[in-house]
Design a protein around this motif. Structure first.
Motif, short mmCIF file in Angstrom:
data_model
loop_
_atom_site.label_atom_id
_atom_site.label_comp_id
_atom_site.label_asym_id
_atom_site.label_seq_id
_atom_site.Cartn_x
_atom_site.Cartn_y
_atom_site.Cartn_z
N SER A 108 -34.56 132.78 -71.45
CA SER A 108 -35.84 132.49 -72.06
C SER A 108 -35.80 131.88 -73.40
O SER A 108 -36.54 131.06 -74.02
CB SER A 108 -36.68 133.86 -72.21
OG SER A 108 -36.94 134.23 -70.66
N GLY A 132 -42.77 128.72 -75.92
CA GLY A 132 -42.88 130.21 -76.21
C GLY A 132 -41.81 130.94 -76.64
O GLY A 132 -40.93 130.33 -77.55
N SER A 133 -41.48 132.34 -76.44
CA SER A 133 -40.40 133.19 -77.21
C SER A 133 -39.47 133.65 -76.05
O SER A 133 -39.86 133.64 -74.90
CB SER A 133 -41.08 134.26 -77.82
OG SER A 133 -41.69 135.34 -76.92
N ASP A 138 -41.08 136.07 -73.39
CA ASP A 138 -42.32 135.69 -72.65
C ASP A 138 -42.44 136.06 -71.20
O ASP A 138 -43.33 136.37 -70.77
CB ASP A 138 -42.61 133.98 -72.94
CG ASP A 138 -43.38 133.83 -74.28
OD1 ASP A 138 -43.60 134.69 -74.95
OD2 ASP A 138 -43.56 132.58 -74.58
N MET A 180 -45.70 138.05 -69.89
CA MET A 180 -46.47 137.42 -68.67
C MET A 180 -46.55 137.89 -67.42
O MET A 180 -47.65 138.20 -66.80
CB MET A 180 -46.08 135.86 -68.48
CG MET A 180 -46.23 134.79 -69.47
SD MET A 180 -45.73 133.13 -69.19
CE MET A 180 -43.94 133.39 -69.40
N SER A 183 -44.34 127.78 -67.54
CA SER A 183 -43.55 128.83 -68.26
C SER A 183 -43.41 129.90 -67.47
O SER A 183 -42.27 130.56 -67.28
CB SER A 183 -44.52 129.24 -69.38
OG SER A 183 -45.57 129.73 -69.08
#
Length: 461
Positions: A81, A243-244, A247, A251, A381
């Motif tokens: 990620s 994003g990180s 995420d 999510m 994502s």
């Protein structure tokens, strides 16, 4: 301007009607199937090597290798990620496969350095053997999860219903080819570990096919046109995941839809582990000779591959479009409920073998393509970050939970039949989850900007 009469003649081609491919889709489907073929052939070549590594120690501790694999997933997913958040799909998708290729080189070097084969009394270094088992188990799930993430991104929901089963044919053929290659080639090599070199080369072929797909869809180019996604991108969806590193998990926790996908995956793998343990228990207690057991496993694999191939090639897309994603997902829990009920009544080898065969065919031919369609209606994502976490960490988490739960139930209930009966409610809850997911997928698809499922929807401008 395109000649409409030519398009009409192409659409009426008997082969296109049989496999449900529309004009302009042939090349991308072939490329996608080729990727799946190479990835599964690569893994199934090394799968017997992985299983041999599991024998380097007490097989009663196999469940701890499952735990080690789960830990490997826990480490790998945040790293994936993090990379996906800071790079483009054009970079990180090939990079995943190149990273695993580098790992193969490292393991070959380690095995060569620490000795293997006759010089080492036919035994591997147990620490390296366990590390390879865990790595290969992570490798297996990760390479497929990343591939399906891309496919869910570039194909629309309507196209996924028609084409994902057909793409799955590539994986079925790749698995069969990998197993056959190991059987017929391993005995002619001075060291069977040399087969890992072929696995490495197949990964590179898969990368080149993926790059061809991404070039066709202009992924990573300034004027990118991801077919069927342009309207969503213009509505605000980022061109890259961004994003990180955490995420994917965030999510999932914020989305009832993704939480239900997690529940579906956990129940799938828990029940799969139950069936796997039941099969080995009844065969172990049957008194069959080793050669008879090997022949039985081979016949099961032959039947599973043959039936799966026929259904994927001619029926999967039509079934999914006819009865919907939810009912297609629900087919596997239904087969599982009936199978557990049959085993509860007659816990014998023949019943468990037929159950295992029908269940695996239902999984590969129906459930897997339908599961991938679930991701065609979520943001980009989530296709890469959340999907990889669900398909790897939660998948292996279900394996671990299933192994310990089966062990506990078997000790308390003292019998395969009783355990099978106890598993029926689990399959029923799983079926309800499948129906709910199908309904939510349909709602999300209807709420998305209109994307027409036509040949032009997949052709770059």
């Amino acid at each position: 301007m395109r000649d409409s009469s030519l398009d009409s003649s192409r659409e009426s081609d008997p082969l296109r009607r049989i496999v449900n491919i529309r004009v302009g889709e042939g090349v991308v489907v072939l490329l996608a199937a080729a990727v799946f073929y190479c990835l599964l052939m690569s893994f199934f070549i090394m799968r017997p090597i992985r299983e041999e590594m599991a024998q380097q120690g007490d097989v009663r501790n196999l469940k701890w290798l499952f735990v080690g694999t789960l830990g490997g997933m826990l480490i790998a997913n945040p790293i994936f990620s993090w990379v996906a958040a800071r790079t483009t799909r054009r970079f990180f998708i090939p990079a995943v496969y190149r990273f695993f290729m580098f790992n193969i080189v490292v393991f070959l070097a380690l095995f060569a350095y620490f000795g293997v084969g006759a010089e080492a009394s036919g035994e591997f270094n147990p620490h390296i053997a366990r590390a390879f088992y865990v790595w290969a188990s992570v490798f297996n799930l990760f390479i497929v999860a990343v591939m399906w993430g891309l496919f869910a991104d570039i194909f629309t929901s309507a196209q996924g219903k028609r084409l994902f089963g057909l793409i799955g044919v590539g994986g079925t053929l790749g698995a069969a080819s990998g197993a056959a290659t190991t059987v017929f080639v391993a005995g002619h090599l001075p060291n069977p570990l040399l087969l890992l070199i072929l696995s490495l080369l197949l990964l590179e072929v898969a990368v080149q096919c993926l790059r061809g797909l991404m070039r066709r869809y202009r992924i990573g180019e300034p004027d990118e046109c991801t077919p069927g996604r342009a309207e969503r991108d213009s509505a605000g969806e980022p061109a890259e995941p961004g994003g990180s590193a955490w995420d994917g998990l965030i999510m999932i926790l914020r989305s009832p839809y993704l939480l239900a996908v997690c529940a579906f995956m956990l129940l799938l793998t828990i029940t799969s582990t139950f069936v796997y343990f039941m099969l080995h228990n009844v065969i172990s207690e049957s008194g069959m000779e080793s050669s008879d057991r090997i022949a039985l496993f081979a016949r099961m694999d032959l039947a599973i591959n043959g039936l799966t191939l026929l259904i994927q090639l001619f029926l999967t897309g039509r079934i999914m479009r006819m009865i919907g994603v939810g009912a297609t997902l629900g087919a596997l829990p239904l087969v599982t409920m009936i199978g557990f009920g049959a085993v509860a009544i007659a816990p014998v080898v023949a019943v468990v073998v037929v159950f295992n065969t029908l269940r695996r065919v239902s999984n590969f031919a129906l459930s897997r393509p339908a599961r991938e369609v679930l991701y065609t209606v979520v943001p980009r994502s989530q296709k890469y970050k959340s999907k990889s976490l669900i398909d790897t960490f939660f998948y292996r988490g279900g394996d671990v939970a299933g192994a310990f739960l089966f062990d506990a139930l078997f000790k308390v209930l003292a019998g395969i039949g009783a355990v099978a009966l106890a598993a029926v409610p689990i399959a029923a809850v799983w079926g309800g989850t499948a129906i709910w997911l199908g309904r939510r997928q349909r709602e999300k698809e209807a709420a998305a900007p209109a994307v027409i499922d036509t040949p032009s929807a997949i052709l770059p401008p």
